[in-house]
Structures are given as C-alpha cells and as structure tokens.
Design an enzyme around this catalytic site. Sequence first.
Site, PDB file in Angstrom:
ATOM      1  N   VAL A 125       0.822  -1.196   0.000  1.00 60.06           N
ATOM      2  CA  VAL A 125       0.000   0.000   0.000  1.00 60.06           C
ATOM      3  C   VAL A 125       0.871   1.268   0.000  1.00 60.06           C
ATOM      4  O   VAL A 125       0.508   2.289  -0.594  1.00 60.06           O
ATOM      5  CB  VAL A 125      -0.992  -0.042   1.196  1.00 60.06           C
ATOM      6  CG1 VAL A 125      -0.319   0.152   2.518  1.00 60.06           C
ATOM      7  CG2 VAL A 125      -2.106   0.956   0.999  1.00 60.06           C
ATOM      8  N   ASP A 126       2.027   1.208   0.615  1.00 58.98           N
ATOM      9  CA  ASP A 126       2.979   2.325   0.644  1.00 58.98           C
ATOM     10  C   ASP A 126       3.373   2.714  -0.788  1.00 58.98           C
ATOM     11  O   ASP A 126       3.291   3.893  -1.177  1.00 58.98           O
ATOM     12  CB  ASP A 126       4.209   1.878   1.453  1.00 58.98           C
ATOM     13  CG  ASP A 126       5.106   3.027   1.884  1.00 58.98           C
ATOM     14  OD1 ASP A 126       4.819   4.175   1.535  1.00 58.98           O
ATOM     15  OD2 ASP A 126       6.104   2.758   2.573  1.00 58.98           O
TER      16      ASP A 126
END
Length: 181
Positions: free
Chosen positions: A40-41
């Site tokens: 997700v980063d």
Amino acid sequence: MRGVKIGSATLELVEGDITKQDTEAIANAANTSLLGGGGVDGAIHRAGGPQILEECRRIGGCPTGEARITTGGRLPARWVIHTVGPVYRDGRHGEAELLARAYRNSLSLASEHGIRTVAFPSISTGAYGYPLAEAARIALTTARDCLTAHPGIALVRFVLFGQAAYRAYDAALAQLVPDAS
Ligand code: ADP
C-alpha cells in the site's frame, strides 16, 4: 460495505483501493524509514506523486507504533498519515500493543489537525505478516475506542484490499457490534 454508529461517528468497512478515497486523510502502512516500500505504501506514493516522499525525507523516519503526517500530493485526500505497524513474529513480542498504538497515534494526529474523516488500510497484514483475523479485531476495537476519545472525528473507514481482508474485518465487526448492518 458495512457501517456502524459509534456515538455520532461512523465506523465503516469497504472493499477497495485506499488511494482513491476522498476522506480528508488516508493512512499509509509505512516502514520506519518513511522512504517508501511495496504494498500500500508503494501505491500511495505512485498515486500521490513525489511531493509526499519529499516531505517524508524531511521528517526523517518514524518508530514502530508512531505516526507522522504529510500532505496528500496529487491524491484526492488532503493528508497522508504515515504509521508503522509491527512486523509479526509470534505474537509474544508486543505486536498487539504496537498495532493498537499505530491506529491510536494516527487518530490522535488526525484529531490534532482537525481532520474529521480518515481511511485506513489493514496495517501490518501484508508484508509484515500479522494474522488477519487478529489484526482486524485490534484495528476495529482501537478505532471504536478512539472515536469515543476524539469526538471531532466523524468517520473512520477501513479500506480492505480484496475479499479475504474484507471478510476478516466484517467478521470482526460483527463480533464487536453484533447489530451492525
Ligand atoms: P505492511 O507492511 O504493514 O504489512 P502492506 O502494504 O504489505 O503493509 O500490506 C498492508 C495491507 O494493505 C495488506 O492487507 C494489503 O493487501 C493492503 N493493500 C495493498 N495495496 C492496497 C491499496 N491500494 N489499498 C488498500 N489496501 C492495500
């Protein structure tokens, strides 16, 4: 989608992509360097553009369980709250408390900035290996308690990536609030 009322606030579950959320802030499951990673980063930095990484560099890192804030760059969300969940080892290394702290500190930071709506991914359940059912229970319990502590926050939305994550959070919410609809 499922939502429950906690006082006048809403705790909500949706299946989807956090980079598309139009909440005032989205949370990022970052690592301690804050210099970007996968999962997700990576998706947040790709969608938000280089400004977010530039701000992260200036901040210079974030210990596990804490949270830091940047603007959202090109994202629909105005803010990104970067928080670092624990790497799961065996559950006997303070993982549960660190995971709860990541959510708690993120919501405190949101409250300090007058942010009323926040979306979270499922922190630590990707590369960091936290068992989904247990992580879901901790995430939702902590969010519920924080909504009571921070009356300025009107919405906490969990954005679950894929059916397995959504189902785990849905089951945990049903346990937490049996009459959730
Ligand atoms: P961590 O290192 O904290 O485990 P990851 O990014 O590897 O972080 O995974 C955290 C969760 O985020 C996982 O459940 C993963 O499926 C989910 N995820 C990955 N991409 C997205 C996205 N675009 N939106 C929401 N959740 C996502």
